[in-house]
Scaffold this active site. Structure first.
Site, PDB file in Angstrom:
ATOM      1  N   ASP A 200       2.612 -15.213   8.162  1.00  0.00           N
ATOM      2  CA  ASP A 200       1.324 -14.646   7.772  1.00  0.00           C
ATOM      3  C   ASP A 200       0.522 -14.398   9.039  1.00  0.00           C
ATOM      4  OD1 ASP A 200      -0.933 -13.849   6.119  1.00  0.00           O
ATOM      5  OD2 ASP A 200       0.104 -14.935   4.510  1.00  0.00           O
ATOM      6  N   HIS A 270      -0.197  -8.596   6.764  1.00  0.00           N
ATOM      7  CA  HIS A 270      -0.086 -10.048   7.017  1.00  0.00           C
ATOM      8  C   HIS A 270       0.859 -10.342   8.184  1.00  0.00           C
ATOM      9  CE1 HIS A 270      -2.527 -11.631   3.707  1.00  0.00           C
ATOM     10  NE2 HIS A 270      -2.029 -10.654   2.955  1.00  0.00           N
ATOM     11  N   GLU A 334      -1.736  -6.669   0.095  1.00  0.00           N
ATOM     12  CA  GLU A 334      -2.904  -6.557   0.970  1.00  0.00           C
ATOM     13  C   GLU A 334      -2.583  -5.898   2.312  1.00  0.00           C
ATOM     14  OE1 GLU A 334      -5.360 -10.402  -0.706  1.00  0.00           O
ATOM     15  OE2 GLU A 334      -3.938 -10.777   0.908  1.00  0.00           O
TER      16      GLU A 334
HETATM   17  C1  TNX Z   1      -4.238 -13.621  -1.912  1.00  0.00           C
HETATM   18  S1  TNX Z   1      -1.578 -13.709  -3.462  1.00  0.00           S
HETATM   19  C2  TNX Z   1      -3.169 -13.616  -1.068  1.00  0.00           C
HETATM   20  C3  TNX Z   1      -3.018 -14.675  -0.037  1.00  0.00           C
HETATM   21  C4  TNX Z   1      -4.208 -15.598  -0.037  1.00  0.00           C
HETATM   22  C5  TNX Z   1      -4.623 -15.906  -1.449  1.00  0.00           C
HETATM   23  C6  TNX Z   1      -5.723 -16.898  -1.570  1.00  0.00           C
HETATM   24  C7  TNX Z   1      -1.294 -12.794  -2.257  1.00  0.00           C
HETATM   25  C8  TNX Z   1      -0.102 -11.999  -2.404  1.00  0.00           C
HETATM   26  N1  TNX Z   1      -2.119 -12.736  -1.191  1.00  0.00           N
HETATM   27  O1  TNX Z   1      -2.798 -14.100   1.218  1.00  0.00           O
HETATM   28  O2  TNX Z   1      -3.859 -16.763   0.632  1.00  0.00           O
HETATM   29  O3  TNX Z   1      -5.012 -14.705  -2.091  1.00  0.00           O
HETATM   30  O4  TNX Z   1      -5.913 -17.307  -2.911  1.00  0.00           O
END
Ligand code: TNX
Length: 549
Positions: A200, A270, A334
């Protein structure tokens, strides 16, 4: 004289203290599909044990380990015997059962567990151990308890084939021994898949021999932001990674407990820890730093450069050598498109591929689809299938991909309607980084949300789905992100007892769940967790906050 006088009294006291009535209420979690209680009890202390060798070495080893713990805890030797007729506890082959199903019959002569494969043996064992005094889990001598179990007939099998739990070792790093404890408690509740999120923005956690800087540079950040104040940092370097040897050992350990590990390389977003190590893989060329704050970074992998794909294939290639799992998770969540919009190389790739904005997505979105499809065919060439977070569904997605629905259930509803396999992991019910109490001031700081064990328990994966969609739901998973979780005790506290609620969603038939019955089983489960020294929340009983050890 005096002694003689005292002795009978002491004996009476001891007899009273030493003979608690054996429990006829079983309180097993997850609740087995069918339980028929008979008359009477059978004592297992000192009973010999037999297992069919056809189950294979790992199942046999698990049974032997059980026999050794039972012997130590009860104080009477339970020998492994080679003749079925000599055994009071036996594990017999029943090929009519499905691989994860088992039967357990306790009668006057002892206990017989039937199964057709290793996992059935493990699940029969897990149930049997929950019926015994908790000392059986540790093999610690426990005097003054009854080793009797009620006469009972159990027939049991899981609702879903995929019963997952995720762990984030990036935001905070977990030593291999803590990962194994995490796996142990998964096995106790009959989960079968561990999703290991290995990179990450805040840290790269897997040794990749062809790209040594990933761990040399990418595994350590200079500090961590304090709570959600992104401008701050505690200034304490944080890091760690798993060597390939350690990971292989964890894979074997999990396999011996019936658990597959699905590794995740989260891409193309990420990726800041990787960019800090190899800045040439970003659109701007950096410099980049392993992130000290949480959130979503605009800096992602550059898709215009071929070397990005050479890098990803090196990483995924080595990953496949470490992890034998059918699935490889390639993230996909994301991924902001800001850099790609500005990057001449990404724009050249978009033109070369002829990507255009449409009603369904922007050309940059289709560029992410291109990354997914290219790596999907690379991994399929190695006999693997991909899983991605539900963002991979935006735009186009090639057949054969599995979607992990985290942004609520919508992604799963849509993906299954389009014929993709789905794992349901909606944050609304299954994000274990959320508060489990409404008394926040008494809880350790958390990312937000409110997800008490009742709410987890109430999740029904088939709501909103027709029969076709239901047939595409492989199973259910909870996720445990660790931005605000820095110690093993806190990690366990966030996990427990919500993991137990998850296990009933995954295992029990739709009409076999009942929160009141589940809640009544918790004191017994807490006794087991105490024996194994796990930290857990008792919020459900009005006891707030993390116990200090
Ligand atoms: C979303 S769930 C994210 C994570 C974060 C999390 C915190 C996902 C695929 N991505 O990177 O840690 O929310 O709740």
């Amino acid at each position: 004289m005096r002694q003689n006088h005292l002795l009978p009294c002491l004996l009476v006291l001891l007899t009273v203290a030493c003979a608690p009535a054996p429990q006829s209420e079983l309180h097993i979690v997850p609740q087995p599909v069918s339980v028929t209680t008979g008359e009477g009890f059978v004592s297992l202390a000192g009973q010999s044990v037999w297992v069919d060798q056809a189950f294979g070495g790992e199942a046999v080893a698990a049974v032997e380990d059980f026999a050794a713990r039972l012997s130590k805890a009860s104080g009477r030797k339970s020998r492994m015997v080679s003749e079925l007729s000599q055994a009071g506890i036996c594990f017999v082959l029943d090929e009519t059962l499905a691989p994860e199903a088992y039967t357990l019959v306790a009668g006057a002569d002892g206990v017989e567990v039937g199964a057709s494969a290793m996992r059935g043996v493990l699940y029969g064992l897990a149930t049997l151990q929950q019926m015994l005094p908790e000392a059986v889990f540790t093999g610690t001598r426990q005097r003054c308890v009854s080793w009797s179990v009620p006469c009972v007939q159990i027939s049991d099998f899981p609702r879903f084939g995929y019963r997952g739990l995720h762990l984030d070792p990036c935001r905070h790093f977990w030593e291999a021994r803590e990962v194994k404890r995490y796996i142990d408690v998964m096995a106790l509740y009959k989960l079968n898949t561990f999703h290991f999120h290995l990179n990450d923005d805040q840290g790269w956690r897997v040794e990749i021999k062809s790209r040594p800087l990933l761990t040399e540079i990418g595994s350590v950040r200079s500090g961590s932001c304090i709570k959600a104040e992104y401008g701050n940092s505690d200034g304490i370097p944080h890091g760690g990674f798993y060597t390939q040897e350690q990971l292989r050992e964890i894979v074997d350990y999990a396999a011996s407990k019936g658990i597959d590990i699905i590794p995740e390389i989260d891409l193309p977003g990420h990726m800041l820890a990787a960019l800090a190590a190899y800045p040439e893989l970003g659109c701007t060329g950096g410099p980049y730093e392993v992130w000290t704050r949480w959130g979503v970074s605009d800096d992602v992998l550059c898709i215009g450069k071929e070397e990005t794909f050479a890098f990803l294939e090196d990483v995924l290639g080595e990953l496949c050598e470490i992890f034998p799992s059918k699935y490889i998770h390639i993230g996909g969540d994301e991924c902001p498109k800001d850099r790609w919009k500005e990057c001449p190389l990404c724009q050249a790739r978009i033109r070369q591929l002829g990507l255009k904005d449409t009603r369904h997505g922007t050309k940059e979105q289709y560029l992410q689809n291109y990354v997914t499809a290219r790596l999907q065919s690379f991994l399929e060439g190695k006999g693997r299938s991909i899983i991605g977070w539900d963002e991979i569904l935006e735009g186009e997605l090639a057949p054969g991909a599995t979607v992990m629905s985290w942004r609520g259930t919508e992604g799963g509803v849509e993906a299954s309607a389009r014929g993709f396999d789905v794992i349901m992991a909606p944050y609304t019910y299954l994000y274990l980084d959320y508060y489990q109490s409404d008394k926040r001031e008494l809880e350790p700081y958390a990312i937000g949300g409110y997800l008490p064990v009742e709410k987890v328990y109430s999740y029904e994966p088939f709501d909103e789905l027709d029969e076709f969609q239901q047939s595409h739901i492989l199973g259910v998973q909870a996720n445990l992100w660790t931005e605000y979780i820095a110690t093993p005790e806190h990690l366990e506290y966030m996990l427990l007892p919500r993991l137990l609620a998850l296990s009933e969603i995954q295992w029990c038939p739709r009409d076999g769940r009942d929160f009141e019955r589940f809640k009544e089983s918790l004191p017994r489960q807490f006794a087991i967790l105490d024996a194994m020294d796990y930290t857990y929340s008792q919020d459900v009983f009005g006891i707030y906050g993390m116990p200090s050890k």
